[in-house]
Design a protein around this motif. Structure first.
Motif, mmCIF file in Angstrom:
data_model
loop_
_atom_site.group_PDB
_atom_site.id
_atom_site.type_symbol
_atom_site.label_atom_id
_atom_site.label_comp_id
_atom_site.label_asym_id
_atom_site.label_seq_id
_atom_site.Cartn_x
_atom_site.Cartn_y
_atom_site.Cartn_z
ATOM 1 N N SER A 33 51.337 22.598 -7.652
ATOM 2 C CA SER A 33 52.588 23.192 -7.203
ATOM 3 C C SER A 33 52.512 24.698 -7.399
ATOM 4 C CB SER A 33 53.765 22.606 -7.994
ATOM 5 O OG SER A 33 53.620 22.877 -9.385
ATOM 6 N N GLY A 34 53.268 25.418 -6.656
ATOM 7 C CA GLY A 34 53.230 26.876 -6.715
ATOM 8 C C GLY A 34 54.251 27.430 -5.745
ATOM 9 N N PRO A 35 54.191 28.705 -5.456
ATOM 10 C CA PRO A 35 53.174 29.671 -5.909
ATOM 11 C C PRO A 35 53.442 30.176 -7.322
ATOM 12 C CG PRO A 35 54.789 30.762 -4.536
ATOM 13 C CD PRO A 35 55.166 29.310 -4.535
ATOM 14 N N PHE A 36 52.440 30.932 -7.848
ATOM 15 C CA PHE A 36 52.532 31.516 -9.166
ATOM 16 C C PHE A 36 52.461 33.038 -9.037
ATOM 17 C CE2 PHE A 36 50.421 27.417 -9.461
ATOM 18 C CZ PHE A 36 51.100 26.778 -10.497
ATOM 19 N N HIS A 37 53.377 33.734 -9.680
ATOM 20 C CA HIS A 37 53.266 35.184 -9.750
ATOM 21 C C HIS A 37 52.054 35.529 -10.606
ATOM 22 C CE1 HIS A 37 57.083 36.202 -7.813
ATOM 23 N NE2 HIS A 37 57.566 35.127 -8.398
ATOM 24 N N VAL A 38 51.271 36.508 -10.171
ATOM 25 C CA VAL A 38 50.025 36.801 -10.867
ATOM 26 C C VAL A 38 49.759 38.304 -10.881
ATOM 27 C CG1 VAL A 38 48.628 36.532 -8.765
ATOM 28 C CG2 VAL A 38 47.568 36.193 -11.003
ATOM 29 N N LEU A 50 42.094 38.049 -12.024
ATOM 30 C CA LEU A 50 43.427 37.586 -12.376
ATOM 31 C C LEU A 50 43.603 37.714 -13.887
ATOM 32 C CD1 LEU A 50 43.447 34.253 -10.303
ATOM 33 C CD2 LEU A 50 44.141 36.535 -9.527
ATOM 34 N N LEU A 51 44.644 38.416 -14.320
ATOM 35 C CA LEU A 51 44.961 38.550 -15.741
ATOM 36 C C LEU A 51 46.103 37.591 -16.038
ATOM 37 C CD1 LEU A 51 44.484 40.040 -18.430
ATOM 38 C CD2 LEU A 51 46.191 41.727 -17.680
ATOM 39 N N THR A 126 42.539 36.347 -26.526
ATOM 40 C CA THR A 126 43.545 35.819 -27.457
ATOM 41 C C THR A 126 44.815 35.463 -26.692
ATOM 42 O OG1 THR A 126 44.234 38.101 -27.981
ATOM 43 C CG2 THR A 126 42.621 37.048 -29.453
ATOM 44 N N ARG A 127 45.583 36.469 -26.283
ATOM 45 C CA ARG A 127 46.834 36.202 -25.571
ATOM 46 C C ARG A 127 46.666 36.130 -24.059
ATOM 47 N NH1 ARG A 127 51.004 39.231 -25.404
ATOM 48 N NH2 ARG A 127 49.939 41.233 -25.650
ATOM 49 N N PHE A 128 45.539 36.635 -23.559
ATOM 50 C CA PHE A 128 45.306 36.657 -22.114
ATOM 51 C C PHE A 128 43.892 36.179 -21.804
ATOM 52 C CE2 PHE A 128 48.713 39.674 -22.734
ATOM 53 C CZ PHE A 128 49.541 39.478 -21.638
ATOM 54 N N ARG A 129 43.730 35.657 -20.601
ATOM 55 C CA ARG A 129 42.407 35.309 -20.082
ATOM 56 C C ARG A 129 42.210 35.983 -18.733
ATOM 57 N NH1 ARG A 129 43.477 29.847 -21.669
ATOM 58 N NH2 ARG A 129 43.833 29.299 -19.489
#
Length: 263
Positions: A33-38, A50-51, A126-129
């Motif tokens: 499902s989506g879309p996703f803000h990126v 993509l962060l 850590t907090r982001f990929r």
């Protein structure tokens, strides 16, 4: 000046400009499902980075392990920088996204920082990929239809160097050099002074030229004033337009010779 064919960005250049990372994007994943803000940028080779926060809906559906991937499409809609400015269209690029780890993630973070130097890059791991995909398919959507872009042409194209500061340039033209720009555009298009028409306005600028809007109520038209050669950045634009914006009656600077043509 007679109208003539004017140089303008190629479709591949337009897609590279739109997806470079200055505009918001939406990500679509296969069978999700989506879309996703990126938050995204593209590196020098046109690959999409993509962060992604580790605690997010998007992170939950993206692959985490090396060697796994997922089909991703990125949708970026142009946001015209001024009222009456034409849209560049909508870019769609897609490929197979993988998670980056170790040295690959550190190099990608540096690539990301060249476009968007956000402090969140310090927390990659850590907090982001970071995820990356090479563009396997690219399309440009405009009112006249959808145009498919060859992936090699996309990779070889460059984002427009003026796009990140286009809004600032238009504000500068209108707010600080409105009289000079209006007179200049009139001369280039051969427009006579006429109280019944609105002053011509510059509504877009790119490395190839200016897009201007002119005419009266209900009869507005657009034309492109092409630069003598493509520009490498804002510094070259400043030097090119200096004789126009700093024009004095006694000035002996020759005017920049632009070619006029339909936008």
């Amino acid at each position: 000046m007679r109208p003539s064919p004017a140089r303008c960005p190629s479709p591949a250049e337009t897609v590279r400009t739109l997806v470079a990372g200055r505009l918001p994007g939406l990500a679509y994943l296969a069978h999700r499902s989506g879309p996703f803000h990126v938050r995204h940028v593209t590196d020098a080779e046109g690959r999409v980075l993509l962060l992604v926060p580790v605690h997010s809906d998007l992170a939950a559906v993206l692959p985490r392990d090396p060697g796994t991937d997922v089909a991703v499409a990125l949708d970026v809609l142009d946001l015209p920088p001024a009222a009456g400015a034409p849209s560049l269209g909508r870019a769609w690029v897609s490929g197979w996204a993988v998670a980056l780890h170790g040295d690959a993630a550190r190099r990608a973070a540096l690539d990301f920082a060249e476009v968007e130097p956000t402090g969140d890059l310090l927390d990659v791991g850590t907090r982001f990929r970071l995820h990356r995909f090479e563009v396997a398919e690219a399309r440009l959507e405009r009112p006249e239809g959808m145009l498919r872009i060859d992936p090699l042409a996309y990779a070889e194209a460059e984002p427009d160097p003026l796009h990140p500061v286009e809004g600032e340039l238009l504000t500068e033209f209108a707010g600080h050099h409105g009289r000079e720009m209006t007179a200049y555009v009139r001369r280039q298009l051969g427009l006579a002074e006429c109280a019944r028409t609105d002053p011509p306005r510059v509504v877009r600028v790119d490395r190839y030229g200016l897009v201007v809007s002119f005419g009266g109520p209900g009869t507005r038209r657009r034309a492109r004033l092409a630069f003598p050669a493509p520009l490498a950045g804002p510094g070259e634009l400043a030097r090119l337009l200096h004789p126009v914006l700093c024009r004095h009656p006694e000035s002996r600077h020759p005017e920049s010779r632009h070619r006029a043509g339909p936008a």
